[in-house]
Design a protein around this motif. Structure first.
Motif, PDB file in Angstrom:
ATOM      1  N   ALA A  87       1.220   6.316  -6.912  1.00 32.59           N
ATOM      2  CA  ALA A  87      -0.183   7.170  -7.378  1.00 32.59           C
ATOM      3  C   ALA A  87      -0.003   8.928  -7.201  1.00 32.59           C
ATOM      4  O   ALA A  87      -1.049   9.356  -7.463  1.00 32.59           O
ATOM      5  CB  ALA A  87      -1.075   6.365  -6.786  1.00 32.59           C
ATOM      6  N   ASP A 113      -0.063  10.023  -4.059  1.00 32.61           N
ATOM      7  CA  ASP A 113      -1.037   9.983  -2.995  1.00 32.61           C
ATOM      8  C   ASP A 113      -0.049  10.554  -1.549  1.00 32.61           C
ATOM      9  O   ASP A 113      -0.540  10.864  -0.578  1.00 32.61           O
ATOM     10  CB  ASP A 113      -1.877   8.989  -2.562  1.00 32.61           C
ATOM     11  CG  ASP A 113      -2.949   8.852  -3.700  1.00 32.61           C
ATOM     12  OD1 ASP A 113      -3.178   9.852  -4.410  1.00 32.61           O
ATOM     13  OD2 ASP A 113      -3.286   7.689  -3.889  1.00 32.61           O
ATOM     14  N   THR A 114       1.266  10.445  -1.826  1.00 32.06           N
ATOM     15  CA  THR A 114       2.121  10.572  -0.490  1.00 32.06           C
ATOM     16  C   THR A 114       3.467  11.553  -1.238  1.00 32.06           C
ATOM     17  O   THR A 114       3.444  11.439  -2.408  1.00 32.06           O
ATOM     18  CB  THR A 114       2.560   9.472   0.289  1.00 32.06           C
ATOM     19  OG1 THR A 114       3.361   8.767  -0.698  1.00 32.06           O
ATOM     20  CG2 THR A 114       1.547   8.754   1.097  1.00 32.06           C
ATOM     21  N   LYS A 170       0.751   4.192  -2.875  1.00 36.40           N
ATOM     22  CA  LYS A 170       0.473   5.346  -2.702  1.00 36.40           C
ATOM     23  C   LYS A 170       1.214   6.313  -3.233  1.00 36.40           C
ATOM     24  O   LYS A 170       1.162   7.439  -4.133  1.00 36.40           O
ATOM     25  CB  LYS A 170       0.274   5.691  -1.146  1.00 36.40           C
ATOM     26  CG  LYS A 170      -1.210   5.199  -0.725  1.00 36.40           C
ATOM     27  CD  LYS A 170      -1.248   5.743   0.808  1.00 36.40           C
ATOM     28  CE  LYS A 170      -2.887   5.109   1.286  1.00 36.40           C
ATOM     29  NZ  LYS A 170      -2.677   5.582   2.655  1.00 36.40           N
ATOM     30  N   ARG A 171       2.714   6.111  -3.020  1.00 39.84           N
ATOM     31  CA  ARG A 171       3.682   6.930  -3.542  1.00 39.84           C
ATOM     32  C   ARG A 171       3.809   6.892  -5.066  1.00 39.84           C
ATOM     33  O   ARG A 171       3.852   8.075  -5.721  1.00 39.84           O
ATOM     34  CB  ARG A 171       4.973   6.411  -2.972  1.00 39.84           C
ATOM     35  CG  ARG A 171       6.336   7.145  -3.276  1.00 39.84           C
ATOM     36  CD  ARG A 171       6.302   8.582  -2.573  1.00 39.84           C
ATOM     37  NE  ARG A 171       7.506   9.501  -2.938  1.00 39.84           N
ATOM     38  CZ  ARG A 171       7.382  10.816  -2.857  1.00 39.84           C
ATOM     39  NH1 ARG A 171       6.484  11.316  -1.624  1.00 39.84           N
ATOM     40  NH2 ARG A 171       8.138  11.570  -3.131  1.00 39.84           N
ATOM     41  N   PRO A 201       0.799  -1.344  -0.012  1.00 41.55           N
ATOM     42  CA  PRO A 201      -0.016  -0.100   0.117  1.00 41.55           C
ATOM     43  C   PRO A 201       0.898   1.313   0.148  1.00 41.55           C
ATOM     44  O   PRO A 201       0.542   2.145  -0.738  1.00 41.55           O
ATOM     45  CB  PRO A 201      -0.641  -0.176   1.512  1.00 41.55           C
ATOM     46  CG  PRO A 201      -0.941  -1.609   1.540  1.00 41.55           C
ATOM     47  CD  PRO A 201       0.438  -2.156   1.029  1.00 41.55           C
ATOM     48  N   GLY A 202       1.915   1.384   0.805  1.00 41.95           N
ATOM     49  CA  GLY A 202       2.709   2.688   0.868  1.00 41.95           C
ATOM     50  C   GLY A 202       3.297   2.668  -0.603  1.00 41.95           C
ATOM     51  O   GLY A 202       3.313   4.051  -0.728  1.00 41.95           O
TER      52      GLY A 202
END
Lengths: 248, 248, 248, 248, 248, 248
Positions: free
Chosen positions: B245, B247-248, B242-243, B238-239
């Motif tokens: 995408a 998102d972080t 997200k990176r 997940p992390g």
């Protein structure tokens, strides 16, 4: 001869393009099976995405590769290629490696033409990995957006031809590689518009893999191509873990 | 300054060695946090294992890296280094890259000494990746079994000194890198037995990362160090997803 | 940590610029002492002037270097650097060497930007000396007169930014070195106008020298970094003659 | 044709050897004048001593060079060569540069044989400076003490022949350079004991300089060979200062 | 000294140009004899034509070379040069090799200027053969038709000067070679229009051959310059067959 | 697919060996026709003999090549290869080029093993021609006499295996090429005695040529692979003269 074509991109429309080009190039009697990565990104274009794809490729080959005479890693930057060459017993080729070696037989210096700026630097990694910088006339990439990656070769056909001409006329290329899985199959369509031999990256991979399989090289038990010593692991996909452990 | 030390090997005893060497080298005011990979193999020594470790490193950095001023990938072949440099905003160094750059400041040609034959070829990949072949006098590796990787530096201390001497006398090294996470901390112990400067791979990484952090370079938004364009993905941690995408 | 900053140019206004940039980059606890060459030319820009400056640097280091933990040769072409590394027991860095090694950690290929055409060819000598041609994207230099060398960085700031942008966009630099003692301190002022990391040559020298001092390398007694055998000499400055003779 | 032979070593017995070899090689009508450095060390063998010698050479050429058609810097590492090429209007050659270019015409790969270990690394700088690494089969140096440097060629003749044979048989040299001013004149004496062409470093310098003078090249006013822009200086020898200032 | 100048082109007007330039460059006492190839093409400009010319050159040298102290292969791509160096006992030089070595003594990087696009790629083979790529700033060739190859130097003089200027200003050449037998003798006529030293390819060959003859190198009996083992042959020209068989 | 195998050596027993190895490697449906050179030497092993063979190859291809889909120049140094690639419209491969490209797909570094010292230097020319030095681990050659060149592979089989083992163990080869037409067909016989993949030079040529033919590259009309402009000639074999003149 049975070959496995692994598309490390998760986009199956690209796999279809690759498959069509592969079948067109294959010798009579060669059977090709396709597989599309289930983890990763729609289209690989950076070192980060290559790192992720490399493991996906190794997992697929650990699970399915044993049933084939050889395998193609069908993304131009060849994610996982050197690892796969040491881990498995069958010959493995990548689009970039195969295209460059084919191009070396067709001209003194090859140009690389592709469809997105982001790819250029990553593709350069393949040139350097194979120590072929002195044979490479340069990399040229399209610098404009496109609608869909799987159709970029038709949407931008004229622009790609222009880049190939610039590769010949300005960079001094004697042969041009149309690089990137989405460009598979393009070379025959535009060959008469470019005054040097073209290399279709997927066709090159098929004929180079056929050549390698026919030479029937033994698996190395020394040197950098030998299989890694067996090791336990934690948290890996079962097939890959078994291969690492020596259980397959 | 807060630094994250990521051991891509799953062996925590190696992390302890790395941590001790890192603290010894760190400047006053530098805080170092350790983390050991939870997926992968006990000790990375081939391209296959590096490919697996690269993703583990990216996952760790995506999850935890944002809280630090910089990160060390604490395995000599630097799994995931180039990917991490493009994906994250903080400086990232690897043991191999940092050792070689430190060595270049200390002598014209560096030798690399390590504890297992299998490592030599893989370590050579780092030399070639950084285009430092002409600065490298050669790689020498121990050719005998040892009891435990985490203790190899004490068990084989005399043999490693012999290899370092051969690197100087036969290969012409002006400086010697003691390479591999399990050798972290060895250099100060044997410095007086070897007639050229020694580079401790972990200490080099700490001081080079401190130097990079102090220079406070901005994150690239152009060139090969820029962050990949945001993309969806399938099947990733997940992390990391997200990176990728954005998102972080 | 006590460091000596030697400006091989005879212009003290340049020394002041260097000192300001050095102090800004230094770690807490680092003390820096400045010295300006008393023989030579106002600003070194050719091989002839470098040869003259090299001896001036050796004389200064022979006289004063012993009181410091390390020394910076603060001209970008590093006059006397390799000689100083063999002759003295403390670490010595040069602006060019330090900048290039720092840049190698921050990007795959570095561009060099400077303020006068004459410098380009001489700076190229440093790239070749350190065998880093393959990491260098190119050297770009201002091609117009300026009022005073010590103030060129403010007078020509916009032009220098343009050159840095050209280095990124046309040469493919992933990181840009602002090169030459008169440009010391410029990088932080223009960092937000250039889309890749910038290296300030003087800041790089300070952090690289701090890193080298902290690694505490022993003086080589073998290889190309060992001290020359003691010799008599004729006609040299007393301090340098004593060092050659082994009297200090 | 009038040539100036500058011995950067302060030992006049070496100058005598050089002069004898030079006269033997010179074409009819070539006059050669000798000069021995008055500052420096008896025999140059390190980068430090080269730096010192470089300025001594520039001073001598500034004072006396104008009366000659060309000049030889008669030490194998060519101290001051590139500076002299830019600063003066007449052709200047060095023993190393001339020997290597002559050797390239006589075989695919040249070996370098000399009489002291300390010289090997410094001589390697000349090979790298001229980018001829790929033409160099290796450098071999005597590893034992000798009585007097000016007579080492006779005292150690057999050992030097052994080194030359090893250069051919083990390193693959097609031609061997007997390198170092003290070996001037040795080649004709041992030619029949070595199965490839030998290059006498001083003879090569004479014939290469004669060739350069006969080609009558114009002084560059562009590129890296052009004269430095005129500059004031402080603390230099008067002749050199005048040349820098444009007064001669 | 008696030298043989072999023009591998079948055009005697080119031989005349070569001869005039050769005599102008020759030292007092040097006698030069000309010979024009009787088989081959009017003007060699491709690898195919070079292959054909190589045998013609070997035949001429086998028949006539024995009467001379040395021979010049007077076409810029040096057809047959490496073969001639191994087969015959006297020194042999080619226009390309001699020009490049002469140029290396006159500047750090040489440009090559010639009169037809077709020649550029073939001339590049000579640069690569001699491993001098890093010393070569580039090759520039005229891109327009001309009336007669033997007069191209006068017809296109202004254009050739423009190319030489571009070589200096855009490619960074420190010295320019006017390349190709039909340009023999042009350099002195245009030297004052180009701001760096010019190399006349035929003059360079003469002075380099004189230099080689004066060094009086022995014929190699080891290494790549030694004479081929004697062999029978079928279908060769009688003189060449005898030389191969060891009968001359 | 119809291929022409040209043996540039005049020994027909070698042609027979080549033919047997070629047929064993060929794909179903590939027909191979053999031809042995009628002019030249029994076995080519020097640059002189290569030069002679190059013309013989061009003559054969001009006379007979037009009836085939591709041609093999079946001597390891590839006499006439680059000329043939430009002169003819069908793909042409040489044993050396094909072996090296095949080896590059099978391992990171290839060793070359052959049966006579004289060949080593000449074979090295092929490595350099194709700019593959960095991929070549070294060349090892038998250093003892043998009875008949056509049978050397059986007479010296054990010694050749020893050389291959040394190539792996001492030079670091990951793949070994058994080089030279007389070794054609040896690889499969000794594969189980050598721990890395072997490349049979003739088999490699067949599969690489099949691959090239299947890619169906167009004839270049630009770049270094284009046909030479039509020219008259004097004294050449009729077929070759016609091809040069554009009459075929």
């Amino acid at each position: 001869m049975k070959l496995l074509l692994v598309n490390p991109n998760t986009t199956s429309a690209i796999t279809d393009r690759l498959m069509a080009a592969a079948l067109q190039a294959a010798a009579p009697g060669t059977e090709i099976t396709r597989v599309t990565a289930k983890t990763g990104v729609p289209y690989i274009s950076t070192r980060t995405e290559e790192a992720i794809a490399a493991v996906a490729v190794l997992e697929i080959l650990a699970d399915q590769g044993g049933a084939y005479d050889g395998a193609i890693i069908a993304a131009f930057g060849d994610p996982g290629l050197l690892a796969a060459k040491e881990l498995f017993d069958f010959p493995v080729v990548g689009l970039a490696e195969a295209s460059m070696l084919a191009a070396c037989a067709l001209g003194r210096r090859f140009g690389i033409v592709t469809f997105a700026q982001a790819l250029g630097d990553w593709y350069g990694d393949s040139v350097r990995r194979d120590r072929l910088e002195v044979r490479c006339a340069g990399i040229r990439a399209l610098d404009e957006p496109f609608a869909a990656v799987a159709d970029v070769q038709s949407e931008k056909q004229d622009k790609l031809v222009e880049l190939a001409l610039a590769s010949v006329e300005r960079d001094g290329a004697d042969v041009v590689i149309l690089a990137g899985a989405p460009l598979a199959g393009l070379a025959p369509l535009v060959a008469d518009r470019i005054p040097v031999p073209l290399v279709d990256c997927c066709a090159a991979a098929v004929v180079q893999l056929e050549a390698a399989v026919r030479l029937a090289p033994r698996k190395a038990t020394a040197g950098s191509g030998k299989r890694p010593a067996f090791k336990p692991s934690v948290g890996l996909a079962p097939g890959l873990a078994k291969r690492l452990a020596g259980d397959t």
